[in-house]
Design a protein around this motif. Structure first.
Motif, PDB file in Angstrom:
ATOM      1  N   VAL A 186      37.265  49.822  42.899  1.00 37.31           N
ATOM      2  CA  VAL A 186      38.283  50.670  42.270  1.00 37.31           C
ATOM      3  C   VAL A 186      39.152  51.318  43.345  1.00 37.31           C
ATOM      4  O   VAL A 186      40.385  51.321  43.246  1.00 37.31           O
ATOM      5  CB  VAL A 186      37.628  51.732  41.358  1.00 37.31           C
ATOM      6  N   ARG A 187      38.527  51.846  44.393  1.00 35.68           N
ATOM      7  CA  ARG A 187      39.296  52.470  45.480  1.00 35.68           C
ATOM      8  C   ARG A 187      40.226  51.457  46.150  1.00 35.68           C
ATOM      9  O   ARG A 187      41.369  51.753  46.470  1.00 35.68           O
ATOM     10  CB  ARG A 187      38.370  53.089  46.516  1.00 35.68           C
ATOM     11  N   HIS A 235      39.202  47.006  32.150  1.00 39.39           N
ATOM     12  CA  HIS A 235      37.819  47.289  32.526  1.00 39.39           C
ATOM     13  C   HIS A 235      36.892  46.276  31.873  1.00 39.39           C
ATOM     14  O   HIS A 235      36.998  46.028  30.673  1.00 39.39           O
ATOM     15  CB  HIS A 235      37.425  48.686  32.036  1.00 39.39           C
ATOM     16  N   GLN A 270      31.568  52.089  33.307  1.00 39.42           N
ATOM     17  CA  GLN A 270      32.462  52.258  34.454  1.00 39.42           C
ATOM     18  C   GLN A 270      33.289  53.539  34.395  1.00 39.42           C
ATOM     19  O   GLN A 270      33.855  53.963  35.398  1.00 39.42           O
ATOM     20  CB  GLN A 270      33.418  51.060  34.543  1.00 39.42           C
ATOM     21  N   LYS A 286      40.352  58.295  39.732  1.00 42.58           N
ATOM     22  CA  LYS A 286      41.614  58.685  39.091  1.00 42.58           C
ATOM     23  C   LYS A 286      41.948  60.146  39.378  1.00 42.58           C
ATOM     24  O   LYS A 286      43.088  60.486  39.701  1.00 42.58           O
ATOM     25  CB  LYS A 286      41.530  58.452  37.585  1.00 42.58           C
ATOM     26  N   THR A 311      45.128  50.100  32.656  1.00 40.35           N
ATOM     27  CA  THR A 311      43.962  49.630  33.396  1.00 40.35           C
ATOM     28  C   THR A 311      43.124  48.736  32.507  1.00 40.35           C
ATOM     29  O   THR A 311      43.091  48.894  31.290  1.00 40.35           O
ATOM     30  CB  THR A 311      43.115  50.803  33.929  1.00 40.35           C
ATOM     31  N   ILE A 324      35.543  55.457  37.432  1.00 39.43           N
ATOM     32  CA  ILE A 324      37.002  55.337  37.377  1.00 39.43           C
ATOM     33  C   ILE A 324      37.648  56.721  37.287  1.00 39.43           C
ATOM     34  O   ILE A 324      38.628  56.998  37.979  1.00 39.43           O
ATOM     35  CB  ILE A 324      37.429  54.436  36.202  1.00 39.43           C
ATOM     36  N   PHE A 373      37.807  45.617  37.571  1.00 34.72           N
ATOM     37  CA  PHE A 373      38.812  46.655  37.344  1.00 34.72           C
ATOM     38  C   PHE A 373      40.157  46.119  37.804  1.00 34.72           C
ATOM     39  O   PHE A 373      40.253  45.454  38.837  1.00 34.72           O
ATOM     40  CB  PHE A 373      38.456  47.908  38.147  1.00 34.72           C
TER      41      PHE A 373
END
Length: 142
Positions: free
Chosen positions: A53-54, A81, A87, A95, A79, A91, A120
């Motif tokens: 995610v990052r 998923h 998740q 976020k 987004t 997230i 993601f």
């Protein structure tokens, strides 16, 4: 007719070439960013979900920067998923680091069952600041 210009981040990764798409398209004062995933430079998925995610946000940031934008210029987010229920907490943590205070962008989250090996994906629409706004470091719109 408004011109469409392709935008690519400085360190363009392998997925764009392999799948034949642009990282983003600039049309007028809008930037339409293709779905960004947590891919390494070679196009493979980051195995750890939080790191994936990052990295997706990092890839998004690089694409925005290539067009003279930042996270502050985003107006709409979608987004995707693969397991939203499990998740969501991760997230939201990321976020909230990226968007710590209002005004928040519009956001739509969609559960899917396949993202080509990723878990993601994030796509956005951003308003490209005019040159004067960038020079002054502020947004002139109200």
């Amino acid at each position: 007719m408004t011109q469409r210009d392709a935008v690519f981040p400085a360190n363009r990764h392998a997925l764009y070439e392999a799948h034949g798409y642009s990282a983003a398209i600039r049309s007028g004062d809008l930037l339409f960013v293709s779905g960004q995933v947590g891919s390494r430079a070679d196009g493979t998925p980051e195995p750890d979900f939080a790191a994936q995610v990052r990295r997706a946000f990092s890839n998004l940031e690089a694409t925005l920067a290539a067009a003279g934008c930042s996270f502050d210029d985003i107006v709409d987010v979608t987004t995707f998923h693969t397991n939203p229920e499990n998740q969501f907490e991760t997230i939201m943590m990321v976020k909230n680091e990226i968007f710590p205070r209002p005004p928040y962008p519009n956001w739509t989250a969609v559960g899917v069952n396949w993202l080509a090996g990723f878990d993601f994906e994030i796509k956005v629409i951003a308003r490209i600041p005019d040159r004067e706004s960038r020079r002054n470091g502020s947004d002139q719109s109200g």
